[in-house]
Structure formats: C-alpha cells, structure tokens
Scaffold this active site. Structure first.
Site, PDB file in Angstrom:
ATOM      1  N   LEU A  73       0.908  -1.085   0.105  1.00  0.00           N
ATOM      2  CA  LEU A  73      -0.104  -0.177   0.085  1.00  0.00           C
ATOM      3  C   LEU A  73       0.900   1.318   0.031  1.00  0.00           C
ATOM      4  CD1 LEU A  73      -2.813  -0.777   2.469  1.00  0.00           C
ATOM      5  CD2 LEU A  73      -2.646  -1.502   0.223  1.00  0.00           C
ATOM      6  N   GLY A 126       0.426   5.070   7.268  1.00  0.00           N
ATOM      7  CA  GLY A 126       1.661   5.061   6.886  1.00  0.00           C
ATOM      8  C   GLY A 126       2.786   4.850   7.812  1.00  0.00           C
ATOM      9  N   GLU A 139      37.007  19.345  -8.857  1.00  0.00           N
ATOM     10  CA  GLU A 139      38.152  19.778  -9.307  1.00  0.00           C
ATOM     11  C   GLU A 139      38.978  18.569  -9.832  1.00  0.00           C
ATOM     12  OE1 GLU A 139      42.432  22.135  -8.172  1.00  0.00           O
ATOM     13  OE2 GLU A 139      40.443  22.002  -6.539  1.00  0.00           O
ATOM     14  N   ARG A 190      48.563  23.133   2.654  1.00  0.00           N
ATOM     15  CA  ARG A 190      47.791  24.616   3.115  1.00  0.00           C
ATOM     16  C   ARG A 190      47.632  24.123   4.394  1.00  0.00           C
ATOM     17  NH1 ARG A 190      45.048  28.920   1.143  1.00  0.00           N
ATOM     18  NH2 ARG A 190      45.427  28.409  -1.093  1.00  0.00           N
ATOM     19  N   GLU A 245      36.790  30.899  -0.389  1.00  0.00           N
ATOM     20  CA  GLU A 245      37.015  30.287   0.683  1.00  0.00           C
ATOM     21  C   GLU A 245      37.202  30.854   2.020  1.00  0.00           C
ATOM     22  OE1 GLU A 245      39.601  26.542  -1.097  1.00  0.00           O
ATOM     23  OE2 GLU A 245      40.169  28.551  -2.034  1.00  0.00           O
TER      24      GLU A 245
END
Length: 1489
Positions: A405, A505, A952, A1030, A1420
């Site tokens: 259902l 449900g 990237e 970095r 960024e």
C-alpha cells in the site's frame, strides 16, 4: 497492457479484481495542458515522467529520497474539506508515485513563468541574489509558490501571510541550499507580505502576533518597491483567464496598465523610489580608467553616459558598408535578465513586478468533472493499482495480501531506490476518500463531550497537524495529547512529505524511531482495521508493535482510522512529546519520546505511560518505571530520583548497540523524562521550577543586514548585478549537464562499485547484467593497462579496479543500457566475488600500521632551522600539549557528478560535457583513455549545480569511463551519479588530526609550536599532499610564534579518496590553531580575546613559511571594528550574567579571526590563466575564459570586468560556456583564484583591443556604441579578437628553502576577516541555536558586492555545518554510513543565525594588491569563521562544566554535534546514562579522524 499483466506472477490471484479496473490511462493536467498517459512505465515516479518531457528539465533530481527539495513541484487539487476550494501542495516528485497525479493539476517551475515573463517570485529571488548555483532554486521557488497561492482567498479577496508563516511554519524545511546561506531567499519571500500582495489583509488570530513587514534593519538594507502599490488600481479580473504565465490574452490590456513604465514600454520595470530610463542608465562614479587630466575627465564623463544594460547591435555588414555616420541601424537589442538595483544614498533600491493573483494558473474546470475510475497498469514485473473506494482496496488485499500500500511513497520509494525492493504489486490508496476523513466538532456541546479524536488512516499529516492545532486551541490543556502530536508533526520530515504522508503509513511502517508512535502509545490510541475476512476490528497501539518493523496487523487487512483518547474536562492529566535529532527540521530522530501522567486530587500518580522511540528495535514503554512511580506523589523529588534510576536499568543499552550513540541515547532517555517531570509540576501548579529547564530551544524570525554602501562603485564594476543566470535558474531554463537533450542513439551508464573496503577480486560475472537489459559494459580490460591510471598530482589511482578493491564504492566497471533505470538495474545484477583483506579506516589505525603516502614536507622557523626546538621550549614558562581532531565534510553539491560524452564519426574526436571545475584535466585524461591527442577532445561545462572543490578532480573519473564506453560503442554516453553513489565514490573534506605542543611565557606570549599534522587521504593520493601543505601553512592562523616546527603526514586508508573542499586544508589548520589558543588561555587563566590580541602578527613579522606580513595586514583593525559594531564587550558581559542566572541553558560568544592565503600555493604552474575576447562587427562581444561557473558568479564578474574595460553595456558581453577548445590549458577554478587569474587575463585581452580601437573612439566619441566602433575597425581590417593571458607575479615558494633572503612568497595576498557569534545551548539535549553572527571581511574593492556577500554568507553557513553538524561516519566494514540527506545533515533554513549581519572593511588603500580591480578572492576565506559558532558553544559548555565542578580542560572535537555537546556537560544525568564498553566492544559507527 493485458499481455504484459498476464505474464505477471500475481496476475492469476488478482485477475478477478483487475477485471473491474477499467482504466489504464492517467488523466491529469501539466502546467495548464491536458495529459493522458496510457500504461506508463510502472517504475516511473512523477519526476521520471516530468524530466522525460521536452522543455521540463527545471525539476531536478538531487537525492532521490525526498531530503533536499530540488525535485519539488506543486499539485493543484480540490480540497473537499474546504467546500471545493483549490489547494496547492508542494511534493517531492522524486518520491511521488506517478499514479497519484490522476485528477490533479501538476505545476512545475516552467509553469510559473520564463525569462521573458517571469513570475514575481522568480524575479524577486533572482534580483535579491537568492540563487547561486541554481540547482536547488526551482524546488525552493515551488515550495514558496505553494505558500503564496495558499495564502490568497479568491472568494474573499484577502491574504493571510506573514513573515511568521513564511519562516516559522515549516514550509521550507524540506528544501536545502548549499550556496546562499538562505538569508536572501527568505528576504525575497518576505517581499510578498502585506501591501505588496495587492489584496486586503486577512484579520484574525493568524495575524495578531505576526510581524507583517520586513524588519526595519532589513528595510534599510533591502528597500524595495512594487511597480504599482496604489490601492486605487483595480485588481485584474480573470474573465475566464487561462492562467498563462505572464497573463492571459483576455487580461493583456489591463495587465499592461499595471506594468507600463514612464516611457510607455509594456512589461519593463519602473520604481516609485528611483528613476531609471528602462535601459538601466544610471549616474555613477567615473570609471577607474578615467584620467585626472581635463581630457581624461571628458572621457570619464563620456563613459558615464554608457548604460549598464540595453546594448544595441548593428545590421549585417553588407547593408552598411558606407555612410558610417548612422547607417548601422539596429537589428537587435538586449538587456540583462535582471537589472542591478539603483542606489539612493548609497543603498540599493529594488523594484519588482507586481504580484497579480488573478493571472496565476487556474485549476482546469475539466478536472472537476473528471469521473473517478479505478486504474490498473504495469508490465510483466510490476503492477500499479488505484482503487477509488475501500471495498476495492479490501478486495485487492484479500486476493493478494502482500500487495504494497502506497500513499506519498516517502518510505516505499526509498526502499525501491536504495534497497532494491521489488514490490511486484503496488496499490495507491490516497484516492480512497473513506480513509481521509478528519472529524472536527464545531458545536460547543460536541467539543465538551469529545472523548476521542478519530483520524482517517490516510489523512495527510499536514492536515492532521492543522486539525490538532485547531482542536487544541478550543479544548485547552485537557487535549495536551493534540499539542504533543502537533509538535511532533511540525518537525516530521519536510513539508513536501507531510503533504502526502499519512499517520497510518507511519504506524504500519513501525519504525523504531518514529516521531508519532510514542505519542499514540502514550495516549493509549487504538488502530481500527478492516479486512474482507475479519470485517472491522480494533488493535490497541500498546500491543501493535511486536518486533523490528513488524506489527500485529494481519497481512490482508488495512488500517482505516486511528483513535486518540481525549481526557475528560477537569482531568489532571498531562501528555508531552519530545524529539532529539541531529538537526531540528526535517531529520529522523535519535531518541523520541512521549510521556503521559494522570494525578489524583492529592498529586499522586493514578496512571502513566512512558513511551520511547530509539531505545529498542521498536517503540516501547518503560513498563518497569511506570510501575515504579504509580501511586507515588509526583512532586516529591524522590519520585523523580526513583524514576531516573529505574530508567537507567530498564534501558541498559550495549556500547555497540545498532545505530551507535549508546551513552547519548541513554542520557536523552533520562533527560527528556527529567524535563517532563518539571513540566508537569508547572502545568498542574504543583510548585515552581526554573523556566529554562522546561523550555526547549526555539529560534525567532531571522533578520540581518548587509552594509550595501560601496564607495568604489564604477559604471559596471562594483555594481550589484544579479548573477547572470539567476533568472534562468529561477525559471528552470538554466541547463545543467543532465538537462542537455537526449542525443541520437544515446546510452546511459551505471557504475558497478565495490561492496568491500579492501579485498581481492576473485571474479566478476557480467552475464546477469545483460538479462537485466544491459547493452554492454566496460572494465579494466577495455583500455590498455598503462592508460588505466589517473590522479591530479600523483598518478596512483586506477579508473577501474585491477586485482584489488581499496574502498567501498571504488568503480570496478560500468554497464550501459537504453535507459537510466535499466542501466542501474543491470549494474545491481553484476556479481563480484571477493576475498577480504585487512581494513584501515582511521588516522590512528594508519599511524599504528605506518600506512602513509610519501610526503615528508616540513615548515621551520626560528630555532627549528637549527633543529633546536628543545632549546626553545626550555625558554618557555608553560608548555601545553594536546590533540585536535576535526572530521570530514561531504560537499553535498545539489547536482551530483554528471557527464555526457558525444563521439564524433571523424578522427576519434569527442565532445565531453562534464560537471567539472577542471576542463584541462578532463581533456587530458579523456585523451589518455581514448588514445588520441588532447586537440581531439573538447571538454565543456556550461555551469555546475555546486562544486566546492569536489569537482576539481573527482569529476574526471566518470567522464573518462563514459569516454571509454563511447569509443567502444561509437554512441553517446551519459551518466549522473545517484546521491549515495556520489558520496561513496567522490571523497570529501579531509579528516585531520593535529598533535601539538605549544610553549608560552607566563603572561601569554607564544614562544614555540611543534606539531605533527595527519590527514586521512583515503585509498589514493588525489590532492591530499597539497591539502596537507595548505593545512600546515594555516596552523598558526593570525598569530606570531617565533619558533615553529610543523610536519605533515598523509595517511593511506581504505576510505574513499578525499579531495579538495572549500578551504583546502586551511579550515582544519586554523581550527587547530584556535584550539591550542583556547587551551593556552584557559591554562594561563587569561581571557582568550586578550591572548589573541597579544599574539597577533604585526607588519614585518614572518609566517612559519617565512613570508613577510606586509602593509596589507588588517586583522587588528577588523577586530576592533567588529568589537564595536557588534557590541561585543557588552554582549560578553550579558552572556556571563545569563550563565550566572541559568543552570539548564547556557550562552556563549566567540570572536574569531581568519587569514587565508590566496594562490595555488605549492603548484605554482597553476597560477596562470587565459581568456579570449571577440568583438563582432555588429558590436556584440563573445567572452571565453578558463574559469568555470559553479554558482560563485565568476562569469558575472568577468562580464563586469570586460564591460568596464571595453566601455560597453554589460549585456553586450556573452559567455557561452567554458571549453578547452577556446581556452587551452586552463587551470582548475579553485583556490579562490578564479577572479584573480581569469579577471586579469580578461583585462589583458581588453587592453589589447582598447589599444587597437583607440583611433575609432577618438573618431566617433568615447560614448559611441560598440557597433559603430567595431564596424569602423572591421572595415579598416583591424583584428577584433584578442587572447589575454596573465600569470601571478612574485609567488614561487619552494619547500625546503629556509633562507629568508631567497625564499619567495607562498601567497599573493591574504583575505582576512573576523566573526562574532553568540549561541544558546540546551544542556539537557545538546540542542542549540545561533542567536547572532556579525562578520566583517576585507575583500578589497569588490567587483560585485552582492555576489561577495552571498559568498560570505554561504561559506559561513557551510563552515557552521562543518564545525557543528555535519558528521561523517562509517560502519565497521568500511561502508560510508552517512551517504544521503537522511543520515548526513547540512544546515537548513532554521539553522542559520537568527540575526546575521555582514559588512566589508572600508577606508583602507588596496592599490598595492595588483589584483583585478584591487579585489580579493572571497570564495573560501569566510568558511573558517563558522568555527566562531563552535567556540561559542564550547564557551557555553565551559560555564556548564564549572557548575558541575568539572575543572579539567575540555578537548572538544569537531563537529560539535548535539551528541558531543550533551556528553560534555558532565552532569549527574550524564553519569547515570554513561555506557561503558565491555572488553573488546567497539562503537557501532566509526569517525575516521
């Protein structure tokens, strides 16, 4: 259809039922047009159908599980409960069953308007910069469209709309945006409030307490006007209007009177507050190219006459070869899709088209007359049935009890898509009216005598929520169960799901973490069911759930209603409900609970029920505890103590319990009851309690400002031009890779991925794929072994797994078929045999196993240059050591990785459309795998639906695999990854662990830093080494440390290969810096702000990579300005006062700086860019540059640069796409350098052209249109094409060079900023809200302030998610557990700061920058400022821990989830709830940092 059904296994059982289902055709309307589909594909959802239609690609597939809202459409249907009034329901098309559209009007984003005639909603979101990448925008538009349509009562002609309704009632909780930070979207929505709606405002309780205008601060920041606001202008009558977007032909004349400007041009815009000539000709400051001489002043004056938009183009050259003085003529004229705002007193003034409800799409009258009929369609594998009455439904269940259902399919479709559930027979039950009834008593006597509330099994949850709200308002406290139900429903899933999901449900699914089942259980609800065999019968909810996902409902029965008891008037009964999740809105519960207690007149417990979800495999009652407190006096603290001790024993969770979080879940079970006990004391007036203990965290309506004054504004540069694609994105006309029309003979690919984290491949059986519909496949045998390798830096990753698989989700091959659904089914059918190998997942495991990729880079400064760090530490008064961990982060771009490869018949050439940031790498590796030179491969990208670094490099693999298949079959190949596939295969932000040692003086001066930094690279290197570089170069953030030794280590594990993500290691490094700064401040008992200020860099200082801090150092100024503008000192004192007075809620405030280096730091060769500018003889200009558009507005900025330099309107410049055939060897659009690199290349090309055109400007005048100048130059045989180029000067750092005299700078400059965030934390649950955030950024001279503000707000919210909410987890087998919006939570509309203020640094010179227009990269740098929320939360925790006598330092890992926050409080409830592992026992999930 009949023959197909006869082959179905269930046909014989259902034959006699199907015989009465006379229809196999779906009748409905789509955007005003009638649609009749005979026997459609039974596997199609509504989204599948919509996207199969020509021109309807605006509705997107974002996740496939109803969690992101990108697929939102509106169903226009008759509301039987409201006397046939039309209602508009936003729904998830990716879930909604196609059969459900029968008799309804489906409206997609294309049905609202187009670029020529946009709907006011589409226009306003575009103009107010509410669309960046645009992939989520159509879904957001449709959710808001439903709100606006439902707000208007066409009979009464009034609106009921407020900012409270827009933001606080959950209309947008099912929509996600990863780019904007949500703020401008909410501002656009608020423009529809009050008089702008052209209707009378409805009075009444809904409007009494609601604000009906934009906040005064926002009005100052975002003034706006509608084109006609006078009450005297009549409302347009429809006169049978068809509701066509832009208005019906019968309304045309009246509409034109509403939208005619001063110059009489219909359909253009004017403003009551500003003057605009229709072309956007504004007065402005002189161009920066103007000279200071008198001639230069004349040039500048002439240039100021050039409009910002409204370019005209000359007729073909042959028609105007002579008589140049005016013979060009005009063959065409353009304008910007959305003009920038005008400025009054430096503040932008927006003008909008009026909203006229009578021009909206109407509900087709034919649908009102459509007879209801039972429908059956399908094929030999799947049948759909649509009964229209309960009897038909019971017949189906009797004939075939296992029939599934389906209502809204919110659970079913997820099982189909992700668990491959077959569901051979599906029955759509939402059109069975008997199951949708909700009886609301209207008479007072009915209300007073009401003993239960009966809800139809399939009544939509939004209607149940509304009914509970109405009834509770009438019945008062005795109906506390209804308020509890309303509260749970408000935060159940998203609005789109609530519009179609049902209570039955929810009950039948029997989820152990259901929101509503504990409420029903606590209330003593009853389920009424019916079957053909047993008739009508009742099932108590107390015995309904029998095991995990199992109920006592007979298989052949259906639920018809649910009855909730209502206590009698005067009963001393209270029922409350609670839910704790990772995110407040649209999230599944961690623990959910509902508690009911009834007391006698003396305050003793007569009856109680304590129901929990999330504490067992099913919803359960704490029966032992219920027995323990029955008969006890409620307000006696001993009753509370006994209940808590009993709950502790009753919920004895194992440490490794499925779902994990054992201690948190157990502590929540205690904390929620603790809150309930106190709430009952207050509600029944049994005593006094701390009000903060009984109130949950709630946010208020959001507000905020932008400092929109721009003293550097020029004619084009510096103006707030909306994103050039914003309006297209709002109308659904913007094309993404998967929107490209189907190619002739095109095939669809689906990856076959590893199901093991580390194993040998023993064999692959492809034969079952062909049985499932595959046309063919490719794998490692399809290309030479030497070509089966790739990587951005180190080539160490195979396109196809060879002898081993190294992570879950690693591609083994790809199958392809005629349709996407067939390809996916075929991929699932492939059988792979494995032999398991040892698995390494975490950084700690990698360190122990010495599993590293070669890296070996170090940073040395001061004593470290002589390897004498020990001597430096001997000079320190204090030494602090610690370990900082930060988890990964999923990019969650709304558009997953996608590609389309179109092979040519000639020369092996290919056109490769890819959602990529990196055309060069795509071109090179496609050339490699297909065995051709790069000049045969044209890599192209129009736009991406978000990227953030995730495209990237990781986009390359899917493009190459498709190219291999395209070459093999000589046919076009397409693939778009599903959300779970994308998250499993494409990597995320690197989890990082930093082991640090810091030495200081006793007064807080930093002396030495020694650190080992580890990142989790995954199974291949990708860019992990560069990310580590970095990270190491940001490990000191903004602080001078004389002696530094930093070592980077790249860990090899069996997770997916982690990759670039906005910040590229910088946010992880700066987080570690602020963590050790916090440890030092607390260890020395120095205020953290004093410690930061004392150690800030000064001009002339050297960084750990020996780069000198130069005159572009503005952090001290930013801190002081932010301190004053945010009233930081006063608020800090207020926070301390609040915490002193409140035990159960705490506040925190933090001010965090950031210094982010700009350039491709250690890949110097990438710091170059090219551009091509072509001026055509008619005066139009084509611009190509190497940058890609991912929502950050790069194309818009480049157009502004070119228009400014060439002295033309902005719309004269056209950017088609990014293509490797126009700009060769383009660097990836990354490192926040897109504007710097490409902008200077564009300027270089324009400079060349300006030099060639200088004689013609002198001849025709500096304000002469380009059509005149270009024509003259062309006839004189002047080259009107220029290739620009620029390489970033002065940088060139070499690792290992420690000579201050010869070392070159690593970064071109630093983008800097400061943020202050204030939070409030609920100590009982770990829930929190951000009360306010103030950000000030140094962006140089902004090319487009609106775009930069959008980048700052979006980056901050993304950073807020990184540090507080977004937790990535794996299971013990190495499978990523958080691979979709259901389990991985990014911030939503309700998570952003309640007050969100952003401004730019002004009043400093930036001439030294030598960047394009003296601007700074901004994509960024602001992301790390989201950590201000983290450290504010930590500050709140420190206050709580002091109350609980915890003195040790709090090492709080990131993200600071609700779980981590709650477990750090250190209170007695936590001690009761702590679960200790047995010997050898491990947590269910793994965090790999």
């Amino acid at each position: 259809m009949a023959s197909d059904l006869e082959n179905h296994a269930a046909f014989s059982a259902l034959a006699h039922v199907i015989h009465s289902f006379e229809e196999d055709t779906l009748h409905f309307y789509l955007n005003g047009s009638r649609v009749d589909i005979a026997n459609p594909n039974p596997n199609w959802t509504l989204l599948d159908f919509i996207r199969s239609q020509h021109g309807l690609k605006g509705t997107k597939l974002g996740c496939g599980e109803g969690g992101c809202g990108a697929c939102t459409v509106v169903l226009q249907t008759v509301d039987a409960r409201q006397n046939g009034r039309i209602k508009h329901l936003s729904v998830n098309a990716c879930l909604f069953p196609l059969v459900g559209v029968i008799g309804k009007h489906v409206i997609t984003v294309e049905g609202l308007g187009n670029v020529e005639h946009p709907h006011p909603l589409q226009e306003r979101i575009a103009k107010l910069h509410g669309s960046q990448c645009g992939f989520c925008t159509p879904g957001i538009v449709m959710s808001l469209y439903a709100v606006i349509r439902n707000a208007y009562d066409p009979v009464m002609g009034v609106f009921s709309l407020s900012d409270h309704e827009v933001e606080m009632n959950g209309h947008l909780d099912g929509n996600l945006c990863r780019c904007t930070g949500y703020k401008p979207i909410l501002q656009a929505a608020r423009t529809f409030i009050t008089e702008d709606l052209k209707g009378r405002l409805a009075a009444g309780p809904l409007m009494k307490d609601a604000k009906i205008s934009i906040d005064e601060q926002e009005l100052r920041s975002f003034p706006y006007s509608s084109e006609s606001r006078s009450d005297e202008i009549p409302i347009v009558k429809s006169n049978g209007s068809c509701g066509r977007p832009g208005g019906c032909c019968r309304d045309r004349q009246k509409l034109e009177t509403l939208t005619t400007t001063n110059n009489g041009s219909p359909g253009t815009e004017s403003s009551l507050e500003t003057s605009c000539d229709g072309r956007g000709l504004f007065s402005s400051t002189p161009s920066s190219r103007g000279s200071t001489t008198s001639d230069g002043e004349n040039i500048a004056t002439e240039e100021s006459k050039i409009p910002i938009a409204g370019a005209t183009y000359a007729r073909p050259v042959k028609s105007r070869e002579s008589n140049l003085a005016g013979a060009e003529g005009i063959k065409a004229q353009t304008s910007l899709d959305a003009l920038p705002p005008e400025h009054g007193d430096g503040v932008p003034q927006f003008s909008f088209s009026p909203y006229v409800p009578q021009t909206e799409l109407v509900f087709p009258p034919r649908l009102r007359k459509l007879p209801k009929s039972a429908v059956c369609y399908g094929d030999s594998k799947k049948i759909w049935l649509r009964p229209i009455n309960l009897q038909q439904l019971l017949d189906i269940k009797q004939a075939f009890p296992s029939a599934k259902l389906v209502g809204g399919a919110s659970e079913v479709q997820v099982e189909v898509r992700f668990k491959n559930a077959p569901f051979a027979v599906s029955v759509y039950v939402s059109d069975v009216q008997e199951l949708q009834t909700i009886h609301l008593p209207e008479k007072e006597e009915e209300l007073q005598s009401m003993t239960d509330f009966v809800i139809g099994a399939n009544a939509p949850l939004t209607e149940v929520e509304s009914a509970c709200k109405v009834l509770y308002a009438k019945l008062g406290p005795r109906a506390s169960v209804l308020e509890a139900a309303r509260k749970q429903l408000r935060y159940f899933a998203g609005r789109q799901i609530r519009n179609v999901a049902s209570l039955a449900g929810n009950v039948a699914t029997a989820s152990p973490i259901s929101d509503m089942n504990p409420v029903l259980m606590a209330a003593g609800a009853t389920v009424t069911a019916q079957s053909k065999q047993a008739g009508v019968f009742r099932l108590p909810i107390s015995t309904f759930f029998v095991a995990y996902r199992t109920t006592s409902l007979p298989e052949d029965a259906v639920i018809t209603s649910i009855s909730i008891p209502i206590p009698s008037s005067g009963a001393r009964e209270v029922l409350k409900a609670y839910k704790q999740a990772k995110r407040k809105d649209d999230d599944i519960a961690i623990v959910t609970a509902a508690f009911r207690v009834r007391l006698d007149s003396r305050g003793f417990v007569e009856d109680t029920c304590l129901a929990y979800g999330g504490m067992a495999p099913m919803t359960v009652c704490a029966k032992e505890t219920m027995r323990a407190i029955c008969g006890k006096q409620w307000q006696d603290s001993r009753t509370l103590d006994e209940a808590l001790r009993s709950l502790q024993k009753e919920f004895d969770l194992r440490f490794g319990v499925p779902g994990g979080m054992a201690t948190y879940r157990k502590t929540l079970s205690l904390s929620l009851f603790f809150r309930f006990w106190h709430e009952v004391v207050v509600d029944l007036k049994l005593g006094h309690v701390d009000t903060n203990l009984i109130t949950e965290i709630h946010r208020s309506i959001s507000s905020g400002t932008r400092d929109n004054f721009n003293p550097h504004e020029q004619r084009v540069v510096g103006k707030q031009i909306p994103h050039l694609s914003a309006l297209k994105q709002n109308t659904g006309e913007a094309e993404y890779v998967d929107d490209i029309p189907h190619q002739e003979r095109e095939l669809y690919g689906a990856l076959v991925m590893s199901k093991k984290a580390h194993a040998k491949i023993l064999g692959v059986d492809w034969r079952p794929a062909f049985d499932a519909g595959a046309v063919g496949y490719v794998d490692k045998h399809s290309i030479p072994k030497a070509a089966n390798v790739w990587g951005s830096i180190v080539k160490d990753e195979p396109f196809f797994a060879e002898e081993e698989v190294l992570c879950h989700g690693q591609p083994i091959g790809m199958v392809y078929a005629e349709t996407s659904l067939k390809a996916q089914a075929a991929a699932r059918a492939v059988h792979v045999d494995y032999d398991d190998l040892p698995v390494i997942l975490t950084i700690d495991e990698a360190i122990e196993a010495k599993s590293f990729f070669k890296h070996g880079k170090e940073l040395k400064k001061g004593s470290a240059l002589n390897d004498s760090m020990d001597e430096a530490f001997k000079c320190c008064d204090r030494i602090f050591e610690g370990t900082t961990r930060i988890g990964g982060q999923e990019h969650f771009y709304l558009e997953t990785n996608a590609a389309l490869v179109i092979p040519s018949k000639e020369d092996g050439s290919m056109e490769v459309w890819s959602s990529t940031q990196n055309t060069m790498e795509t071109q090179e590796f496609v050339a490699q795998v297909t065995g051709v030179p790069s000049n045969r491969i044209n890599a192209r990208v129009k736009r991406m639906g978000g990227a953030f670094g995730g495209k990237e490099s990781r986009s390359v693999q899917i493009a190459c695999i498709l190219a291999i298949a395209a070459k093999k079959e000589r046919r076009p190949m397409r693939c778009m990854l599903n959300r779970d596939e994308d998250m499993m295969t494409t990597g995320q932000r690197h989890p990082v662990q930093v082991r640090w040692k810091v030495g200081t003086t006793s007064d807080g001066r930093l002396i030495a830093l020694d650190a080992d930094v580890y990142n989790n690279a995954g199974y291949s290197q990708d860019m992990s080494g560069a990310v580590m570089d970095r990270c190491c170069t940001h490990l000191e953030n903004c602080y001078e440390i004389p002696h530094v030794h930093i070592r980077g280590h790249v860990c090899k594990t069996n997770t997916h290969s982690n990759t670039a993500f906005r910040g590229f290691g910088g946010p992880q490094g700066m987080f570690a810096a602020e963590s050790y700064m916090t440890a030092v401040a607390e260890g020395l008992n120095i205020p953290i702000d004093e410690l930061r200020t004392k150690n800030l860099y000064k001009e002339g200082d050297l960084t750990p990579f020996l780069q000198k801090i130069d005159e572009d150092w503005h952090i001290p100024m930013l801190i002081e300005q932010t301190r004053k503008e945010s009233a930081y000192n006063e608020r800090l004192a207020n926070v301390e006062d609040f915490n002193a007075q409140n035990k159960w809620k705490k506040r925190g405030i933090a001010m965090i700086p950031t210094k982010f280096g700009l350039s491709f730091a250690t890949a110097v060769h990438l710091n170059q860019a090219g551009a091509s500018v072509k001026i055509y003889a008619d005066g139009s200009i084509l611009l190509h540059h190497g940058g890609t558009e991912m929502g950050q507005g790069l194309h818009t900025k480049m157009v502004q640069v070119a228009a400014q330099e060439l002295g033309v309107p902005a719309d004269a410049i056209y950017v088609q796409d990014t293509t490797s055939y126009q700009v060769a060897n383009a660097s990836p659009t990354a490192a926040s350098s897109g504007s710097d690199l490409n902008g200077m290349a564009v300027k270089n090309a324009c400079d060349q052209l300006n030099e060639r055109l200088k004689p013609y400007r002198e001849k025709y005048g500096y304000s002469a249109p380009m059509k005149t100048i270009a024509h003259g130059a062309y006839l004189d045989r002047v080259n009107l094409t220029a290739n620009g180029y620029w390489k970033m000067p002065k940088i060139g750092y070499q690792w290992g060079n420690y000579d201050v005299k010869t070392v070159k700078p690593m970064y071109y400059y630093f983008t800097q900023g400061v943020a202050v965030s204030e939070v409030e934390l609920d100590l009982l649950t770990g829930d929190h809200t951000v009360l306010r955030t103030d950000i000030k950024m140094d962006v140089g001279r902004s090319i487009n302030p609106a775009i930069d503000y959008g980048q700052i707000e979006g980056a901050f919210v993304q950073g807020q998610g990184l540090y507080t909410m977004e937790e990535t987890l794996w299971d013990r087998n190495g499978l990523l557990a958080t691979r979709g919006p259901g389990t991985y939570k990014i911030p939503g509309f309700s998570d952003i700061p309640q007050e969100f203020n952003v401004s730019f640094l002004q009043g400093v010179p930036w001439n030294h920058l030598r960047s394009i227009q003296s601007s700074k990269g901004i994509g960024e740098p602001p992301l790390f400022l989201g950590a201000s929320v983290f450290f504010a939360l930590r500050s709140a925790l420190v206050s709580a821990r002091k109350d609980n006598n915890l003195q040790e330092y709090l090492a709080l890992d990131s993200p600071a989830t609700a779980e981590r926050l709650r477990l750090a409080v250190g209170d007695n409830l936590l001690k009761l709830g702590t679960v200790m592992p047995e010997k050898g026992e491990k947590n269910f999930f793994i965090a790999v940092a």
